[in-house]
Scaffold this active site. Structure first.
Site, PDB file in Angstrom:
ATOM      1  N   CYS A  77       0.845  -1.203   0.000  1.00  0.00           N
ATOM      2  CA  CYS A  77       0.000   0.000   0.000  1.00  0.00           C
ATOM      3  C   CYS A  77       0.881   1.254   0.000  1.00  0.00           C
ATOM      4  CB  CYS A  77      -1.001  -0.033   1.152  1.00  0.00           C
ATOM      5  SG  CYS A  77      -2.324   1.191   0.970  1.00  0.00           S
ATOM      6  N   HIS A 176      -3.914  -4.884  -0.203  1.00  0.00           N
ATOM      7  CA  HIS A 176      -3.481  -5.422   1.087  1.00  0.00           C
ATOM      8  C   HIS A 176      -3.526  -6.950   1.043  1.00  0.00           C
ATOM      9  CE1 HIS A 176      -3.252  -1.697   3.440  1.00  0.00           C
ATOM     10  NE2 HIS A 176      -4.162  -1.268   2.601  1.00  0.00           N
ATOM     11  N   GLU A 178      -2.620  -8.935   3.229  1.00  0.00           N
ATOM     12  CA  GLU A 178      -3.016  -9.443   4.550  1.00  0.00           C
ATOM     13  C   GLU A 178      -4.530  -9.412   4.752  1.00  0.00           C
ATOM     14  OE1 GLU A 178      -2.612  -5.000   5.278  1.00  0.00           O
ATOM     15  OE2 GLU A 178      -1.714  -6.494   3.946  1.00  0.00           O
TER      16      GLU A 178
END
Length: 194
Positions: A77, A176, A178
């Site tokens: 990001c 992202h 994650e």
């Protein structure tokens, strides 16, 4: 294998740590130069504002640490945007590891920031091994990296933009991983396997 997450004031660090744990990997969160440069893999996450983040990195000489890294490094990001030449966000000179400009989305019809799931179009790159073209990933951003020779994946939000970059040992993803379910976990596994 030692993986470090660079500690600085732009954090989605906890969610990255949890994602690594889910795939059975451990990481150390640190801003210590020696620890970072002795790691096998470096993750450079970020949520926040470009000029503040760059100021923090420079104060602690972390800008030079990142620029001198020779092992695989993944910017996430804001982390990816800071690896580029320059960001329109508060006219911020960045780290210059990708010869790419970061621009602000402008749209009369779409909501900015882009928040939510969007599909990615991947090129053949080890970062995307086992990731299908058109997979969905989770984005939260108002700024984007332009298309360039370093683009290894693109996405579209009214315009096409780079959602992943690679050059030498440096990698960056705008989304992202994650928070991108199985696709994101596969990308993190691929990075750790580089």
């Amino acid at each position: 294998m030692k993986t470090v997450i660079i500690k600085y004031n732009a954090g989605n660090i906890q969610s990255v740590l949890f994602a690594l744990e889910r795939i059975g990997a451990q990481a150390v969160v640190t801003d210590d130069k020696e620890s970072i440069l002795s790691a096998d893999k470096i993750i450079f996450p970020g949520v926040g504002e470009a000029s503040t983040a760059m100021g923090y990195l420079k104060e602690r000489n972390l800008d030079q640490v990142i620029q001198s890294a020779t092992q695989p490094l993944l910017g996430i990001c804001l982390g990816m945007q800071l690896l580029c030449n320059h960001s329109e966000e508060n006219d911020t000179p960045c780290l210059g590891l990708f010869d790419v400009e970061v621009k602000k989305f402008t749209s009369d019809t779409l909501k900015i920031p882009q928040i939510g799931w969007n599909n990615i179009h991947v090129k053949d790159n080890p970062l995307f091994k086992g990731v299908a073209d058109n997979s969905y990933c989770y984005f939260v951003h108002s700024y984007y990296a332009e298309l360039s020779n370093s683009s290894i994946a693109t996405s579209n939000y009214e315009i096409d933009f780079s959602c992943a970059l690679a050059r030498d040992n440096f990698y960056g993803v705008q989304f992202h991983p994650e928070k991108s379910a199985e696709t994101g976990e596969q990308i993190l596994k691929n990075f750790l396997a580089l």
